[in-house]
Design a protein around this motif. Sequence first.
Motif, PDB file in Angstrom:
ATOM      1  N   ILE A  73       0.948  -1.319  -0.324  1.00  0.00           N
ATOM      2  CA  ILE A  73      -0.061  -0.080   0.106  1.00  0.00           C
ATOM      3  C   ILE A  73       0.723   1.481  -0.070  1.00  0.00           C
ATOM      4  O   ILE A  73       2.262   1.139   0.371  1.00  0.00           O
ATOM      5  N   TYR A  74       0.323   2.555  -0.468  1.00  0.00           N
ATOM      6  CA  TYR A  74       1.103   3.630  -0.738  1.00  0.00           C
ATOM      7  C   TYR A  74       2.158   3.700  -1.733  1.00  0.00           C
ATOM      8  O   TYR A  74       2.975   4.421  -1.869  1.00  0.00           O
ATOM      9  N   CYS A  75       2.041   2.551  -2.536  1.00  0.00           N
ATOM     10  CA  CYS A  75       3.080   2.443  -3.568  1.00  0.00           C
ATOM     11  C   CYS A  75       2.286   2.031  -4.885  1.00  0.00           C
ATOM     12  O   CYS A  75       2.152   0.999  -5.262  1.00  0.00           O
ATOM     13  N   GLN A  76       1.923   3.068  -5.563  1.00  0.00           N
ATOM     14  CA  GLN A  76       0.704   3.115  -6.808  1.00  0.00           C
ATOM     15  C   GLN A  76       1.406   2.044  -7.797  1.00  0.00           C
ATOM     16  O   GLN A  76       0.636   1.289  -8.424  1.00  0.00           O
ATOM     17  N   GLN A  77       2.420   2.654  -8.248  1.00  0.00           N
ATOM     18  CA  GLN A  77       3.051   2.287  -9.679  1.00  0.00           C
ATOM     19  C   GLN A  77       4.374   1.880  -9.669  1.00  0.00           C
ATOM     20  O   GLN A  77       5.272   2.605  -9.139  1.00  0.00           O
ATOM     21  N   LEU A  78       4.847   0.593 -10.168  1.00  0.00           N
ATOM     22  CA  LEU A  78       6.107   0.276 -10.394  1.00  0.00           C
ATOM     23  C   LEU A  78       6.255  -0.171 -11.779  1.00  0.00           C
ATOM     24  O   LEU A  78       6.212   0.443 -12.507  1.00  0.00           O
ATOM     25  N   GLY A  79       6.763  -1.562 -12.059  1.00  0.00           N
ATOM     26  CA  GLY A  79       7.000  -1.823 -13.404  1.00  0.00           C
ATOM     27  C   GLY A  79       8.478  -1.533 -13.884  1.00  0.00           C
ATOM     28  O   GLY A  79       9.253  -1.603 -12.888  1.00  0.00           O
ATOM     29  N   VAL A  80       8.929  -1.362 -15.078  1.00  0.00           N
ATOM     30  CA  VAL A  80      10.204  -1.251 -15.347  1.00  0.00           C
ATOM     31  C   VAL A  80      10.628   0.121 -15.842  1.00  0.00           C
ATOM     32  O   VAL A  80       9.503   1.058 -16.411  1.00  0.00           O
TER      33      VAL A  80
END
Length: 289
Positions: free
Chosen positions: A71-78
């Motif tokens: 939670i509080y980490c909306q977007q990650l990815g490459v």
Amino acid sequence: MIKRIKRKDLDLEKYTRCLAQSINYMIYAEHWYLDILTNKQWDCLILNDYEAIMPLPFVKKIGIKFISQPIYCQQLGVFHSKNFTKELFLEFQKILQTNIVRYYCFNEQNVLDYEIENATKLNQILSLNFDYDSYTSTIRKNRKQEIRKGLPKQFSIVESSNDQSFIALLKEDYQEIKNNLSLDKLQLLVIEIQNRNLGKTISILEEGKVVASSFYIVSGNRLIQLCNAKRINYSINFNTFIVDFMIKKYTKKGLILDFEGSSIKGVNEFNSSFRAENRYLKVYQNLKF
């Protein structure tokens, strides 16, 4: 060559440089940000000598390790530089899919650049490159009327770089999350963000007492609305005036107001009333519980 590296073995200088120089920078991927939310439980996929990175937060249950974005980490990815091919992106994606994944969300730019199918998770943003007076004449009628009417005289609005009033409001008036461990993580995260001079708290006061408060992260070219809260016994939509305050202050500065959502109808309509645009994210899951 893509390799998986444990958090403890990362070259943090190279990791930070790669993220900072990426075309799709997001503060959520900063190593200190992830460390707080995951207790340093994350690995990372690395292309060659940190030419691209893909953080993989995980949890362990009954000895099984699976990817789970906090939670509080909306977007990650490459996160990558300009000359990054779709073939390379698909290689990262394939490696992710070999893991047990409860929840993983790719970033907006990944979806746009590589045309990821079934991107349905919603984010809403507003580019602030406009003249404020011209802009307010185009927003939704009810929002415009609220802003023109203004706050009643007993209220004032203030900005701070170190206030945490919204935490107190959440603890006092939001019973469903009062004892939630994620609130402790939020407080630790806010302290770190404020220590790095990356936070803005906008609060509304009545006779010196906070009745509503929102916390924004100032990162890259984004103003991210991470959290907001208000006293539950007020009918005034305080967030209208907080959002308007941010828009008025930061217009024509090359910034984007990031509402961090939402697929919830009422929240979505509120954000849309400020002319927020939809941006879609792709969530990958192969395990649901």
